[in-house]
Write a protein that holds these residues in place. Sequence first.
Motif, PDB file in Angstrom:
ATOM      1  N   ILE A   1      22.062  24.482   2.677  1.00 40.73           N
ATOM      2  CA  ILE A   1      21.011  24.011   1.761  1.00 40.73           C
ATOM      3  C   ILE A   1      19.765  23.540   2.504  1.00 40.73           C
ATOM      4  O   ILE A   1      18.713  23.382   1.913  1.00 40.73           O
ATOM      5  N   HIS A   2      19.900  23.363   3.816  1.00 40.76           N
ATOM      6  CA  HIS A   2      18.762  22.950   4.633  1.00 40.76           C
ATOM      7  C   HIS A   2      18.135  24.109   5.402  1.00 40.76           C
ATOM      8  O   HIS A   2      16.910  24.144   5.543  1.00 40.76           O
TER       9      HIS A   2
ATOM     10  N   VAL B   1      12.474  20.813   9.128  1.00 44.44           N
ATOM     11  CA  VAL B   1      13.884  20.773   8.722  1.00 44.44           C
ATOM     12  C   VAL B   1      14.750  21.449   9.777  1.00 44.44           C
ATOM     13  O   VAL B   1      15.804  20.929  10.160  1.00 44.44           O
ATOM     14  N   ASP B   2      14.305  22.604  10.274  1.00 37.90           N
ATOM     15  CA  ASP B   2      15.072  23.320  11.292  1.00 37.90           C
ATOM     16  C   ASP B   2      15.174  22.514  12.590  1.00 37.90           C
ATOM     17  O   ASP B   2      16.239  22.478  13.227  1.00 37.90           O
ATOM     18  N   LYS B   3      14.091  21.870  12.984  1.00 35.49           N
ATOM     19  CA  LYS B   3      14.128  21.038  14.196  1.00 35.49           C
ATOM     20  C   LYS B   3      15.061  19.847  14.013  1.00 35.49           C
ATOM     21  O   LYS B   3      15.774  19.456  14.937  1.00 35.49           O
ATOM     22  N   PHE B   4      15.068  19.278  12.806  1.00 35.73           N
ATOM     23  CA  PHE B   4      15.981  18.169  12.533  1.00 35.73           C
ATOM     24  C   PHE B   4      17.421  18.661  12.596  1.00 35.73           C
ATOM     25  O   PHE B   4      18.301  17.983  13.142  1.00 35.73           O
ATOM     26  N   ALA B   5      17.680  19.855  12.068  1.00 31.07           N
ATOM     27  CA  ALA B   5      19.021  20.442  12.150  1.00 31.07           C
ATOM     28  C   ALA B   5      19.427  20.629  13.611  1.00 31.07           C
ATOM     29  O   ALA B   5      20.566  20.325  13.988  1.00 31.07           O
ATOM     30  N   ASP B   6      18.501  21.097  14.436  1.00 28.73           N
ATOM     31  CA  ASP B   6      18.793  21.251  15.865  1.00 28.73           C
ATOM     32  C   ASP B   6      19.110  19.912  16.523  1.00 28.73           C
ATOM     33  O   ASP B   6      20.025  19.809  17.338  1.00 28.73           O
ATOM     34  N   ALA B   7      18.362  18.881  16.152  1.00 20.54           N
ATOM     35  CA  ALA B   7      18.558  17.569  16.769  1.00 20.54           C
ATOM     36  C   ALA B   7      19.876  16.925  16.341  1.00 20.54           C
ATOM     37  O   ALA B   7      20.496  16.197  17.126  1.00 20.54           O
ATOM     38  N   THR B   8      20.314  17.192  15.118  1.00 15.46           N
ATOM     39  CA  THR B   8      21.497  16.512  14.585  1.00 15.46           C
ATOM     40  C   THR B   8      22.746  17.381  14.528  1.00 15.46           C
ATOM     41  O   THR B   8      23.849  16.861  14.355  1.00 15.46           O
ATOM     42  N   GLY B   9      22.571  18.687  14.630  1.00 17.03           N
ATOM     43  CA  GLY B   9      23.708  19.591  14.484  1.00 17.03           C
ATOM     44  C   GLY B   9      24.113  19.812  13.034  1.00 17.03           C
ATOM     45  O   GLY B   9      25.147  20.412  12.767  1.00 17.03           O
TER      46      GLY B   9
ATOM     47  N   SER C   1      16.969  11.645  -5.103  1.00 12.08           N
ATOM     48  CA  SER C   1      16.622  13.030  -5.440  1.00 12.08           C
ATOM     49  C   SER C   1      16.247  13.789  -4.171  1.00 12.08           C
ATOM     50  O   SER C   1      15.839  13.192  -3.174  1.00 12.08           O
ATOM     51  N   PRO C   2      16.371  15.120  -4.203  1.00  9.84           N
ATOM     52  CA  PRO C   2      16.103  15.920  -3.004  1.00  9.84           C
ATOM     53  C   PRO C   2      14.609  16.075  -2.726  1.00  9.84           C
ATOM     54  O   PRO C   2      13.774  15.902  -3.604  1.00  9.84           O
ATOM     55  N   VAL C   3      14.324  16.422  -1.475  1.00  6.87           N
ATOM     56  CA  VAL C   3      12.964  16.756  -1.054  1.00  6.87           C
ATOM     57  C   VAL C   3      12.932  18.253  -0.764  1.00  6.87           C
ATOM     58  O   VAL C   3      13.496  18.707   0.235  1.00  6.87           O
ATOM     59  N   PRO C   4      12.301  19.035  -1.624  1.00  4.84           N
ATOM     60  CA  PRO C   4      12.248  20.473  -1.375  1.00  4.84           C
ATOM     61  C   PRO C   4      11.328  20.789  -0.201  1.00  4.84           C
ATOM     62  O   PRO C   4      10.318  20.114   0.010  1.00  4.84           O
ATOM     63  N   VAL C   5      11.698  21.795   0.562  1.00  2.00           N
ATOM     64  CA  VAL C   5      10.813  22.258   1.620  1.00  2.00           C
ATOM     65  C   VAL C   5       9.512  22.707   0.962  1.00  2.00           C
ATOM     66  O   VAL C   5       9.517  23.382  -0.063  1.00  2.00           O
ATOM     67  N   GLY C   6       8.413  22.271   1.533  1.00  2.00           N
ATOM     68  CA  GLY C   6       7.094  22.523   0.957  1.00  2.00           C
ATOM     69  C   GLY C   6       6.613  21.362   0.104  1.00  2.00           C
ATOM     70  O   GLY C   6       5.443  21.295  -0.250  1.00  2.00           O
ATOM     71  N   GLY C   7       7.538  20.445  -0.215  1.00  5.16           N
ATOM     72  CA  GLY C   7       7.154  19.267  -0.989  1.00  5.16           C
ATOM     73  C   GLY C   7       6.340  18.299  -0.147  1.00  5.16           C
ATOM     74  O   GLY C   7       6.431  18.284   1.081  1.00  5.16           O
TER      75      GLY C   7
ATOM     76  N   GLY D   1       0.834  -1.195   0.000  1.00  4.26           N
ATOM     77  CA  GLY D   1       0.000   0.000   0.000  1.00  4.26           C
ATOM     78  C   GLY D   1       0.865   1.240   0.000  1.00  4.26           C
ATOM     79  O   GLY D   1       2.089   1.172  -0.160  1.00  4.26           O
ATOM     80  N   GLN D   2       0.205   2.378   0.173  1.00  6.98           N
ATOM     81  CA  GLN D   2       0.936   3.645   0.242  1.00  6.98           C
ATOM     82  C   GLN D   2       0.347   4.528   1.318  1.00  6.98           C
ATOM     83  O   GLN D   2      -0.821   4.405   1.683  1.00  6.98           O
ATOM     84  N   SER D   3       1.188   5.405   1.811  1.00 12.24           N
ATOM     85  CA  SER D   3       0.774   6.329   2.864  1.00 12.24           C
ATOM     86  C   SER D   3       0.054   7.527   2.263  1.00 12.24           C
ATOM     87  O   SER D   3       0.043   7.724   1.048  1.00 12.24           O
ATOM     88  N   ASP D   4      -0.489   8.331   3.140  1.00 10.42           N
ATOM     89  CA  ASP D   4      -1.011   9.632   2.742  1.00 10.42           C
ATOM     90  C   ASP D   4       0.162  10.555   2.434  1.00 10.42           C
ATOM     91  O   ASP D   4       1.313  10.261   2.784  1.00 10.42           O
ATOM     92  N   LEU D   5      -0.120  11.679   1.817  1.00  5.42           N
ATOM     93  CA  LEU D   5       0.903  12.691   1.591  1.00  5.42           C
ATOM     94  C   LEU D   5       1.258  13.372   2.909  1.00  5.42           C
ATOM     95  O   LEU D   5       0.399  13.587   3.767  1.00  5.42           O
ATOM     96  N   TYR D   6       2.527  13.703   3.050  1.00  2.31           N
ATOM     97  CA  TYR D   6       3.029  14.374   4.250  1.00  2.31           C
ATOM     98  C   TYR D   6       3.904  15.537   3.798  1.00  2.31           C
ATOM     99  O   TYR D   6       4.871  15.345   3.058  1.00  2.31           O
ATOM    100  N   GLU D   7       3.558  16.747   4.226  1.00  3.60           N
ATOM    101  CA  GLU D   7       4.297  17.937   3.794  1.00  3.60           C
ATOM    102  C   GLU D   7       5.548  18.152   4.634  1.00  3.60           C
ATOM    103  O   GLU D   7       5.512  18.071   5.868  1.00  3.60           O
ATOM    104  N   ILE D   8       6.647  18.445   3.959  1.00  4.69           N
ATOM    105  CA  ILE D   8       7.911  18.752   4.618  1.00  4.69           C
ATOM    106  C   ILE D   8       7.986  20.265   4.809  1.00  4.69           C
ATOM    107  O   ILE D   8       8.028  21.024   3.829  1.00  4.69           O
ATOM    108  N   THR D   9       7.993  20.696   6.042  1.00  5.05           N
ATOM    109  CA  THR D   9       8.018  22.124   6.355  1.00  5.05           C
ATOM    110  C   THR D   9       9.422  22.575   6.741  1.00  5.05           C
ATOM    111  O   THR D   9      10.261  21.768   7.151  1.00  5.05           O
ATOM    112  N   GLN D  10       9.667  23.870   6.611  1.00  8.20           N
ATOM    113  CA  GLN D  10      10.951  24.418   7.051  1.00  8.20           C
ATOM    114  C   GLN D  10      11.115  24.232   8.553  1.00  8.20           C
ATOM    115  O   GLN D  10      12.212  23.964   9.039  1.00  8.20           O
ATOM    116  N   GLU D  11      10.021  24.333   9.288  1.00  9.51           N
ATOM    117  CA  GLU D  11      10.091  24.116  10.745  1.00  9.51           C
ATOM    118  C   GLU D  11      10.607  22.712  11.061  1.00  9.51           C
ATOM    119  O   GLU D  11      11.457  22.542  11.943  1.00  9.51           O
TER     120      GLU D  11
END
Length: 152
Positions: free
Chosen positions: A46-47, A33-41, A100-106, A21-31
Motif C-alpha cells: 500500500i506504500h 515514501v520509497d525512501k522511507f520504506a528503504d530506511a525502515t524496511g 486517516s491515510p495520507v495519499p501520495v500526492g496529498g 499557528g500552522q505550517s505551510d503545505l508540504y506535498e507527500i511524494t512517492q519518492e
Amino acid sequence: MPCVAHGIEGVRALPIGEVLGQSDLYEITQEAVDKFADATGDYQWIHVDAERAKDGPFGGTIAHGYLTLSLVPRLLPEILEITGFALVVNYGCERVRFPSPVPVGGKVRATAVLDEVSEVRGGLQLSITMTITVEGAAKPACVVTFLTRQLV
C-alpha cells in the motif's frame, strides 16, 4: 511567520491551550515514501506498489503513518521558533494516532497547540499537540502529543 519565543521567559509567556499557528503545505511524494520504506524496511504494497495500490482500499499508494509522524520536526519550526537554548532534545511521544491515510500526492500541514511547560533539570520540557491534516480531508492524518526539551 512562526511564533517566536526567546529563552525561558519567552517560552513561559507562550499561550497554553491555544493554537500557536500552522505550517505551510508540504506535498507527500512517492519518492519520499520509497525512501522511507528503504530506511525502515517497511515495503508493504500500500506504500510502494502503485499498480497494486490502485485496486486497494485507498485507490493508490499512501504514506506510512510513521512517515507522517516524522514530519513533526520538519513542520514545527514553521509554527514555533525557540531561541536562547543550547540544545533541543526530542524527548518522546505520549500519544500518537493516525485517524486517516495520507495519499501520495496529498499536501499536508500541521497545527500546534502548547499543552504544558514544565521545569526539568537543565531547562524546560514542552508538551505540544501537533495535528497533521491532508488538504481537503475530513479527518486528521496524524495527531501526536510529543515532548521536547529545551536545555540551557
